[in-house]
Design a protein around this motif. Structure first.
Motif, PDB file in Angstrom:
ATOM      1  N   ASN A 156       1.515  -9.407 -18.387  1.00 12.79           N
ATOM      2  CA  ASN A 156       2.126  -8.938 -18.153  1.00 12.79           C
ATOM      3  C   ASN A 156       3.704  -8.743 -18.936  1.00 12.79           C
ATOM      4  O   ASN A 156       4.084  -8.890 -19.188  1.00 12.79           O
ATOM      5  CB  ASN A 156       3.424  -9.384 -17.084  1.00 12.79           C
ATOM      6  CG  ASN A 156       3.666  -8.834 -16.342  1.00 12.79           C
ATOM      7  OD1 ASN A 156       4.460  -7.692 -16.554  1.00 12.79           O
ATOM      8  ND2 ASN A 156       3.562  -9.020 -14.551  1.00 12.79           N
ATOM      9  N   TRP A 211       4.149  -7.826  -5.631  1.00 15.93           N
ATOM     10  CA  TRP A 211       3.483  -7.075  -6.159  1.00 15.93           C
ATOM     11  C   TRP A 211       2.132  -8.249  -5.940  1.00 15.93           C
ATOM     12  O   TRP A 211       1.075  -6.927  -5.715  1.00 15.93           O
ATOM     13  CB  TRP A 211       3.789  -7.072  -8.122  1.00 15.93           C
ATOM     14  CG  TRP A 211       2.258  -6.792  -8.678  1.00 15.93           C
ATOM     15  CD1 TRP A 211       1.900  -5.597  -8.494  1.00 15.93           C
ATOM     16  CD2 TRP A 211       1.543  -6.799  -9.693  1.00 15.93           C
ATOM     17  NE1 TRP A 211       1.013  -5.012  -8.932  1.00 15.93           N
ATOM     18  CE2 TRP A 211       0.737  -6.186 -10.162  1.00 15.93           C
ATOM     19  CE3 TRP A 211       1.399  -7.699 -10.699  1.00 15.93           C
ATOM     20  CZ2 TRP A 211      -0.416  -6.467 -11.145  1.00 15.93           C
ATOM     21  CZ3 TRP A 211       0.989  -7.965 -11.827  1.00 15.93           C
ATOM     22  CH2 TRP A 211      -0.553  -7.374 -12.236  1.00 15.93           C
ATOM     23  N   HIS A 212       2.097  -9.066  -6.643  1.00 15.60           N
ATOM     24  CA  HIS A 212       0.658  -9.444  -6.291  1.00 15.60           C
ATOM     25  C   HIS A 212       0.063  -9.447  -4.667  1.00 15.60           C
ATOM     26  O   HIS A 212      -0.853 -10.012  -4.327  1.00 15.60           O
ATOM     27  CB  HIS A 212       0.837 -11.311  -6.913  1.00 15.60           C
ATOM     28  CG  HIS A 212       0.010 -11.425  -8.763  1.00 15.60           C
ATOM     29  ND1 HIS A 212       1.618 -10.894  -9.385  1.00 15.60           N
ATOM     30  CD2 HIS A 212      -0.889 -11.175  -9.305  1.00 15.60           C
ATOM     31  CE1 HIS A 212       0.789 -10.521 -10.159  1.00 15.60           C
ATOM     32  NE2 HIS A 212      -0.957 -10.997 -10.714  1.00 15.60           N
ATOM     33  N   ASP A 215      -1.004  -6.569  -3.498  1.00 13.43           N
ATOM     34  CA  ASP A 215      -1.912  -5.668  -4.330  1.00 13.43           C
ATOM     35  C   ASP A 215      -3.319  -5.464  -3.819  1.00 13.43           C
ATOM     36  O   ASP A 215      -3.994  -6.928  -2.576  1.00 13.43           O
ATOM     37  CB  ASP A 215      -1.970  -7.037  -5.772  1.00 13.43           C
ATOM     38  CG  ASP A 215      -3.063  -6.107  -6.795  1.00 13.43           C
ATOM     39  OD1 ASP A 215      -3.174  -4.724  -6.387  1.00 13.43           O
ATOM     40  OD2 ASP A 215      -3.840  -6.696  -7.427  1.00 13.43           O
TER      41      ASP A 215
END
Length: 281
Positions: A156, A211-212, A215
């Protein structure tokens, strides 16, 4: 001899605050919260209740939420999403903070070039590297596995860059004192750097987790079986099954709860992060 009376001191008038910005923010907030209210209302409504926006349910029930755990592999999807998000947060914060510490405190040839190369990767969209990444994961037999889902997302660059900005603002006297006390690099990093950059770590933990957790593209590509799906992919497949609208909204409501819990637990660190980044010296 008479003296003139002292002039009366008048209080300074406070500037009138316009109600227009507050009214505009209130309207925007209502439009933002309205979909969430609709999801909660449909999730807690009985099966035979009228759907929004025709009418609100007369009674609320938890039957839809308990029933959704019996649909397909919903508990497994929830577990996969939690592992995917939690493990990624821990590894990303650890590796990004170590990389940021090395980029600030270490002197080695090509340090600035390496930093700009890391920043340049932010300009490359994930879709451009999707096929090569999938080919590499497939050759390592990582398709339909949790490690194949997690590994490609651990690098990241945004986390490295943000943490570097915080580490760079730490005073040099702290590191000089640690060196005088005989502290090594690892002890300095763990006992000095990590506690001082805790606000930015907590802020990044929120964004990385969200975000994960939300996703869809990468889990959809690498998880090709029902057991390897995450919650977002599983929710998308519920439309093809005989699941009612209330059931789908119940699944969406359950998927929202971990995000809300993470934000509530770590939201105070966002304010601390903004404050510490705005105060220098």
């Amino acid at each position: 001899m008479t003296t003139a009376p002292a002039p009366l001191q008048t209080r300074p008038r406070r500037p009138r605050r316009s109600l227009l910005p507050a009214l505009a923010l209130t309207v925007i907030s209502l439009f933002t919260v309205a979909p969430l209210i609709a999801v909660v209302a449909l999730a807690l409504s009985p099966e035979d209740a009228p759907t929004l926006p025709h009418a609100l349910p007369d009674s609320l029930t938890l039957d839809n939420i308990t029933r959704i755990f019996e649909v397909g592999e919903f508990p497994l999807w929830l577990f996969n999403s939690f592992v995917y998000s939690a493990v990624s947060v821990v590894i990303i914060l650890l590796t990004a903070s170590m990389a940021a510490y090395a980029l600030v405190r270490k002197r080695f040839p090509g340090r600035n070039a390496l930093l700009w190369a890391i920043v340049a990767t932010l300009m490359v969209p994930m879709q451009a590297t999707l096929i090569p990444t999938f080919v590499l994961v497939a050759r390592m037999e990582g398709v339909n596995t949790l490690w194949g889902l997690i590994m490609p997302t651990l690098a990241n660059a945004q986390a490295v860059f943000l943490i570097r900005q915080f580490v760079r603002d730490l005073p040099d006297e702290l590191f000089d004192a640690a060196r005088i006390d005989g502290a090594g690099e690892w002890r300095t990093f763990v006992q000095i750097v990590l506690p001082l950059i805790r606000p930015v770590l907590a802020t990044l933990a929120i964004f990385v987790f969200l975000w994960h957790w939300n996703d869809l593209l990468w889990p959809l590509v690498v998880g090709q079986t029902d057991e390897a799906r995450t919650l977002t992919v599983g929710l998308a497949t519920l439309h093809t099954e005989t699941v009612s609208t209330a059931g789908i909204m119940s699944a969406a409501f359950v998927s929202f709860i971990p995000c809300l819990v993470i934000f509530v637990l770590l939201q105070r660190h966002i304010v601390a992060s903004i404050t510490s980044s705005g105060v220098k010296g």
